[in-house]
Design a protein around this motif. Structure first.
Motif, PDB file in Angstrom:
ATOM      1  N   LEU A 110       0.797  -1.220   0.000  1.00  0.00           N
ATOM      2  CA  LEU A 110       0.000   0.000   0.000  1.00  0.00           C
ATOM      3  C   LEU A 110       0.832   1.272   0.000  1.00  0.00           C
ATOM      4  O   LEU A 110       0.285   2.371  -0.065  1.00  0.00           O
ATOM      5  CB  LEU A 110      -0.939   0.017   1.215  1.00  0.00           C
ATOM      6  CG  LEU A 110      -2.019  -1.067   1.230  1.00  0.00           C
ATOM      7  CD1 LEU A 110      -2.836  -0.990   2.501  1.00  0.00           C
ATOM      8  CD2 LEU A 110      -2.925  -0.935   0.010  1.00  0.00           C
ATOM      9  N   LEU A 111       2.157   1.120   0.095  1.00  0.00           N
ATOM     10  CA  LEU A 111       3.069   2.253   0.015  1.00  0.00           C
ATOM     11  C   LEU A 111       4.038   2.051  -1.142  1.00  0.00           C
ATOM     12  O   LEU A 111       4.430   0.925  -1.425  1.00  0.00           O
ATOM     13  CB  LEU A 111       3.876   2.402   1.312  1.00  0.00           C
ATOM     14  CG  LEU A 111       3.282   3.203   2.463  1.00  0.00           C
ATOM     15  CD1 LEU A 111       4.237   3.178   3.645  1.00  0.00           C
ATOM     16  CD2 LEU A 111       2.996   4.637   2.051  1.00  0.00           C
ATOM     17  N   ALA A 156       7.248  10.227  -0.273  1.00  0.00           N
ATOM     18  CA  ALA A 156       7.039  11.637   0.051  1.00  0.00           C
ATOM     19  C   ALA A 156       5.874  12.212  -0.755  1.00  0.00           C
ATOM     20  O   ALA A 156       5.049  12.969  -0.235  1.00  0.00           O
ATOM     21  CB  ALA A 156       8.319  12.432  -0.221  1.00  0.00           C
ATOM     22  N   GLU A 157       5.807  11.840  -2.034  1.00  0.00           N
ATOM     23  CA  GLU A 157       4.703  12.296  -2.886  1.00  0.00           C
ATOM     24  C   GLU A 157       3.371  11.759  -2.379  1.00  0.00           C
ATOM     25  O   GLU A 157       2.351  12.463  -2.388  1.00  0.00           O
ATOM     26  CB  GLU A 157       4.939  11.839  -4.326  1.00  0.00           C
ATOM     27  CG  GLU A 157       3.887  12.339  -5.302  1.00  0.00           C
ATOM     28  CD  GLU A 157       4.152  11.902  -6.728  1.00  0.00           C
ATOM     29  OE1 GLU A 157       3.313  12.200  -7.604  1.00  0.00           O
ATOM     30  OE2 GLU A 157       5.183  11.248  -6.974  1.00  0.00           O
ATOM     31  N   CYS A 158       3.369  10.522  -1.919  1.00  0.00           N
ATOM     32  CA  CYS A 158       2.167   9.896  -1.373  1.00  0.00           C
ATOM     33  C   CYS A 158       1.679  10.652  -0.141  1.00  0.00           C
ATOM     34  O   CYS A 158       0.494  10.976  -0.014  1.00  0.00           O
ATOM     35  CB  CYS A 158       2.470   8.440  -1.029  1.00  0.00           C
ATOM     36  SG  CYS A 158       1.064   7.523  -0.360  1.00  0.00           S
ATOM     37  N   LEU A 164      -0.353   6.861  -7.996  1.00  0.00           N
ATOM     38  CA  LEU A 164       1.089   6.657  -8.003  1.00  0.00           C
ATOM     39  C   LEU A 164       1.498   5.459  -8.855  1.00  0.00           C
ATOM     40  O   LEU A 164       2.570   4.892  -8.684  1.00  0.00           O
ATOM     41  CB  LEU A 164       1.593   6.480  -6.566  1.00  0.00           C
ATOM     42  CG  LEU A 164       1.310   7.662  -5.639  1.00  0.00           C
ATOM     43  CD1 LEU A 164       1.705   7.332  -4.210  1.00  0.00           C
ATOM     44  CD2 LEU A 164       2.040   8.913  -6.115  1.00  0.00           C
ATOM     45  N   GLY A 165       0.639   5.088  -9.789  1.00  0.00           N
ATOM     46  CA  GLY A 165       0.937   3.985 -10.693  1.00  0.00           C
ATOM     47  C   GLY A 165       0.348   2.665 -10.272  1.00  0.00           C
ATOM     48  O   GLY A 165       0.008   1.836 -11.093  1.00  0.00           O
ATOM     49  N   HIS A 166       0.242   2.438  -8.957  1.00  0.00           N
ATOM     50  CA  HIS A 166      -0.412   1.233  -8.441  1.00  0.00           C
ATOM     51  C   HIS A 166      -1.232   1.635  -7.221  1.00  0.00           C
ATOM     52  O   HIS A 166      -0.994   2.681  -6.611  1.00  0.00           O
ATOM     53  CB  HIS A 166       0.625   0.163  -8.063  1.00  0.00           C
ATOM     54  CG  HIS A 166       1.432   0.508  -6.846  1.00  0.00           C
ATOM     55  ND1 HIS A 166       2.485   1.393  -6.891  1.00  0.00           N
ATOM     56  CD2 HIS A 166       1.329   0.105  -5.559  1.00  0.00           C
ATOM     57  CE1 HIS A 166       3.007   1.511  -5.678  1.00  0.00           C
ATOM     58  NE2 HIS A 166       2.327   0.751  -4.853  1.00  0.00           N
TER      59      HIS A 166
END
Length: 210
Positions: free
Chosen positions: A82-83, A91-93, A155-157
């Motif tokens: 999940l990360l 950091a973007e997340c 974030l792509g996934h």
């Protein structure tokens, strides 16, 4: 067992989705905000901030912030992925979730749903709601610039960022806002996920795919 305190249709929906994604056993405790459940002594003793969502860990420690709960779940159950893996992506997340919860939700939708908290003496509530919608729309425009599109998640996934984005996108849908193309694409993609559909049904909502 995890104890999850939530209000259907609120920001806690995002955490509800994460819990279902993780397939963890957890107990649901409904907090009726309109009835003032969050202001009662029993709740305040666990969460002096009187906020939702709240997750009480098996060791009895309560986590009372969306980002903190999402972060704890992702780190406690790392196999779920999940990360993101890279520090820059993490950091973007975090930045994205903070923007969703503090600005789009805390400054925008809060003015729409709880305008009375923002109305000064003699001020028109309509102006407060209008400002709220402007903040939300600007927020989605900023998110739109960050999304990759091409039928991808934020974030792509799938990550904890998507759970936060989903609940404000869901609110936008319920209040007849027009979403930018990539935001709409992400929202519709989220609606195809089994845990998301399960959560919406459990919380009493019907949904459709355009």
């Amino acid at each position: 067992m995890l104890q999850f305190y939530m209000t259907p249709g609120s920001c806690s929906t995002g955490i509800h989705i994460l819990l279902e994604e993780l397939e963890q056993v957890f107990a649901v405790n409904i907090v009726d905000l309109q009835a003032g459940d969050h202001l009662k002594d029993t709740y305040k003793q666990m969460n002096p901030k009187c906020t939702i969502p709240m997750l009480v860990r098996p060791d009895g420690i309560a986590i009372c912030d969306y980002l903190a709960i999402a972060w704890w779940l992702a780190n406690t159950f790392p196999k779920a992925g999940l990360l993101p893996e890279k520090a820059g992506d993490i950091a973007e997340c975090i930045e994205l979730i903070n923007y969703v919860t503090s600005t789009i939700h805390g400054q925008g939708f809060a003015r729409i749903f709880t305008y009375e908290k923002f109305v000064n003496d003699g001020e028109d509530k309509g102006l407060v709601i209008e400002k709220g919608r402007a903040i939300v729309e600007q927020g989605f425009d900023i998110i739109e610039q960050k999304l990759n599109g091409n039928d991808e998640y934020a974030l792509g996934h799938f990550s904890i960022a998507d759970s936060a984005l989903f609940y404000v996108l869901f609110w936008a849908d319920r209040t007849d806002m027009i979403l930018p193309p990539k935001c709409l694409q992400l929202y519709q993609k989220m609606l195809t996920r089994g845990p998301v559909r399960q959560v919406l049904l459990e919380e009493g909502y019907r949904f459709h795919l355009n």
